[in-house]
Scaffold this motif. Structure first.
Motif: not given
Length: 70
Positions: A48-69
């Motif tokens: 999971l840390l590796a997946l989050m690092q990949e998302l963060d590194h590629n500027g894709l963290s906003a993809l998680l916003d709908p899941l937070r809601k």
């Protein structure tokens, strides 16, 4: 990648270390990059840390916003 992994990023807290208790999705990029340099821990948390690092590194963290809601 398992689709459930994205949901786990916004629900699972870091179990140890400097950011213990913080959601994996909320870990700072420099911390994730440090793991990328020294090696991710084994098991689910490392995956999971590796997946989050990949998302963060590629500027894709906003993809998680709908899941937070949910």
């Amino acid at each position: 990648m398992n689709p459930e992994d994205l949901q786990r990023l916004v629900t699972l807290a870091m179990p140890y270390g400097k950011y213990k208790g913080r959601l994996i999705a909320d870990l700072p990029g420099q911390y994730l990059n440090w793991f990328a340099r020294v090696g991710f821990p084994p098991g689910e948390i490392g995956r999971l840390l590796a997946l989050m690092q990949e998302l963060d590194h590629n500027g894709l963290s906003a993809l998680l916003d709908p899941l937070r809601k949910r």
